[in-house]
Design a protein around this motif. Structure first.
Motif, PDB file in Angstrom:
ATOM      1  N   UNK A  52       0.828  -1.211   0.000  1.00 63.24           N
ATOM      2  CA  UNK A  52       0.000   0.000   0.000  1.00 63.24           C
ATOM      3  C   UNK A  52       0.860   1.258   0.000  1.00 63.24           C
ATOM      4  N   UNK A  53       2.122   1.135   0.364  1.00 67.92           N
ATOM      5  CA  UNK A  53       3.046   2.267   0.230  1.00 67.92           C
ATOM      6  C   UNK A  53       3.207   2.627  -1.245  1.00 67.92           C
ATOM      7  N   UNK A  54       3.276   1.627  -2.110  1.00 72.43           N
ATOM      8  CA  UNK A  54       3.438   1.849  -3.544  1.00 72.43           C
ATOM      9  C   UNK A  54       2.101   2.081  -4.245  1.00 72.43           C
ATOM     10  N   UNK A  55       1.074   1.391  -3.808  1.00 73.01           N
ATOM     11  CA  UNK A  55      -0.233   1.448  -4.469  1.00 73.01           C
ATOM     12  C   UNK A  55      -1.324   1.510  -3.399  1.00 73.01           C
ATOM     13  N   UNK A  56      -1.685   2.712  -2.936  1.00 74.66           N
ATOM     14  CA  UNK A  56      -2.599   2.861  -1.794  1.00 74.66           C
ATOM     15  C   UNK A  56      -3.986   2.249  -1.988  1.00 74.66           C
ATOM     16  N   UNK A  57      -4.435   2.097  -3.226  1.00 71.04           N
ATOM     17  CA  UNK A  57      -5.773   1.550  -3.458  1.00 71.04           C
ATOM     18  C   UNK A  57      -5.826   0.035  -3.304  1.00 71.04           C
ATOM     19  N   UNK A  58      -4.677  -0.585  -3.102  1.00 70.85           N
ATOM     20  CA  UNK A  58      -4.625  -2.047  -3.006  1.00 70.85           C
ATOM     21  C   UNK A  58      -5.412  -2.521  -1.793  1.00 70.85           C
ATOM     22  N   UNK A  59      -6.391  -3.395  -2.021  1.00 74.04           N
ATOM     23  CA  UNK A  59      -7.257  -3.849  -0.942  1.00 74.04           C
ATOM     24  C   UNK A  59      -6.972  -5.280  -0.502  1.00 74.04           C
ATOM     25  N   UNK A  60      -6.592  -6.128  -1.436  1.00 76.17           N
ATOM     26  CA  UNK A  60      -6.497  -7.558  -1.127  1.00 76.17           C
ATOM     27  C   UNK A  60      -5.196  -8.137  -1.652  1.00 76.17           C
ATOM     28  N   UNK A  61      -4.645  -9.060  -0.885  1.00 69.23           N
ATOM     29  CA  UNK A  61      -3.491  -9.837  -1.312  1.00 69.23           C
ATOM     30  C   UNK A  61      -3.965 -11.273  -1.495  1.00 69.23           C
ATOM     31  N   UNK A  62      -3.645 -11.867  -2.620  1.00 73.13           N
ATOM     32  CA  UNK A  62      -4.095 -13.218  -2.934  1.00 73.13           C
ATOM     33  C   UNK A  62      -2.958 -14.207  -2.711  1.00 73.13           C
ATOM     34  N   UNK A  63      -3.252 -15.290  -2.012  1.00 68.54           N
ATOM     35  CA  UNK A  63      -2.264 -16.334  -1.771  1.00 68.54           C
ATOM     36  C   UNK A  63      -2.384 -17.397  -2.858  1.00 68.54           C
ATOM     37  N   UNK A  64      -1.282 -17.675  -3.532  1.00 71.75           N
ATOM     38  CA  UNK A  64      -1.284 -18.697  -4.574  1.00 71.75           C
ATOM     39  C   UNK A  64      -1.255 -20.107  -3.998  1.00 71.75           C
ATOM     40  N   UNK A  65      -1.049 -20.217  -2.693  1.00 77.12           N
ATOM     41  CA  UNK A  65      -1.007 -21.523  -2.045  1.00 77.12           C
ATOM     42  C   UNK A  65      -2.402 -22.050  -1.715  1.00 77.12           C
ATOM     43  N   UNK A  66      -3.404 -21.192  -1.817  1.00 78.80           N
ATOM     44  CA  UNK A  66      -4.763 -21.546  -1.435  1.00 78.80           C
ATOM     45  C   UNK A  66      -5.633 -21.618  -2.694  1.00 78.80           C
ATOM     46  N   UNK A  67      -6.271 -22.755  -2.912  1.00 75.40           N
ATOM     47  CA  UNK A  67      -7.090 -22.962  -4.109  1.00 75.40           C
ATOM     48  C   UNK A  67      -8.257 -21.967  -4.184  1.00 75.40           C
ATOM     49  N   UNK A  68      -8.891 -21.687  -3.049  1.00 74.15           N
ATOM     50  CA  UNK A  68     -10.013 -20.747  -3.020  1.00 74.15           C
ATOM     51  C   UNK A  68      -9.552 -19.334  -3.368  1.00 74.15           C
ATOM     52  N   UNK A  69      -8.382 -18.943  -2.855  1.00 66.99           N
ATOM     53  CA  UNK A  69      -7.829 -17.620  -3.175  1.00 66.99           C
ATOM     54  C   UNK A  69      -7.531 -17.510  -4.675  1.00 66.99           C
ATOM     55  N   UNK A  70      -7.035 -18.585  -5.263  1.00 64.71           N
ATOM     56  CA  UNK A  70      -6.764 -18.586  -6.708  1.00 64.71           C
ATOM     57  C   UNK A  70      -8.059 -18.420  -7.502  1.00 64.71           C
TER      58      UNK A  70
END
Length: 132
Positions: A52-70
């Motif tokens: 969010x320091x680089x891109x303040x509008x960023x709301x969510x981080x997606x984990x590639x280790x989790x099938x549901x997140x993918x």
């Protein structure tokens, strides 16, 4: 990795940021390898703070280790309309196609290309990155 974002990762982020980021999706890989498991949430919070320091509008981080997140990431990719790059829309800039450097002090350097964004006036000064 022992650190969340190494020097190369930060350099890549800064390079992308300088080109202009439109719509951004942040992905995390290897979250399952962080031990102890209780530290994973603090690592995610730290990464979110960093991005969010680089891109303040960023709301969510997606984990590639989790099938549901993918699955959620794919849904977001399909449903999101890219935003414009604001600084590019507000300023004129040139997509350079050719550069002819001056051979000596009496000649001029010539940059040819396509003007994007707002119109460029011929009697205005132009800044070339790192040259002035």
């Amino acid at each position: 990795a022992n650190e969340e974002v190494d020097a190369v990762g930060e350099l890549i982020l800064r390079s992308i940021e300088s080109q202009g980021m439109s719509t951004l999706f942040t992905l995390i890989q290897g979250l399952e390898t962080i031990e102890p498991a209780k530290q994973r949430q603090s690592t995610v919070a730290s990464l979110k703070s960093f991005i969010t320091h680089f891109h303040p509008e960023q709301e969510k981080l997606y984990s590639l280790d989790n099938r549901q997140e993918c699955s959620n990431l794919m849904r977001s990719l399909c449903n999101t309309t890219p935003k414009g790059v604001r600084w590019r829309d507000d300023r004129s800039w040139i997509l350079a196609e050719d550069i002819k450097f001056a051979a000596n002090e009496s000649e001029s350097t010539v940059v040819t290309g396509v003007v994007r964004g707002r119109g460029m006036k011929a009697d205005r000064l132009v800044q070339l990155g790192d040259w002035g």
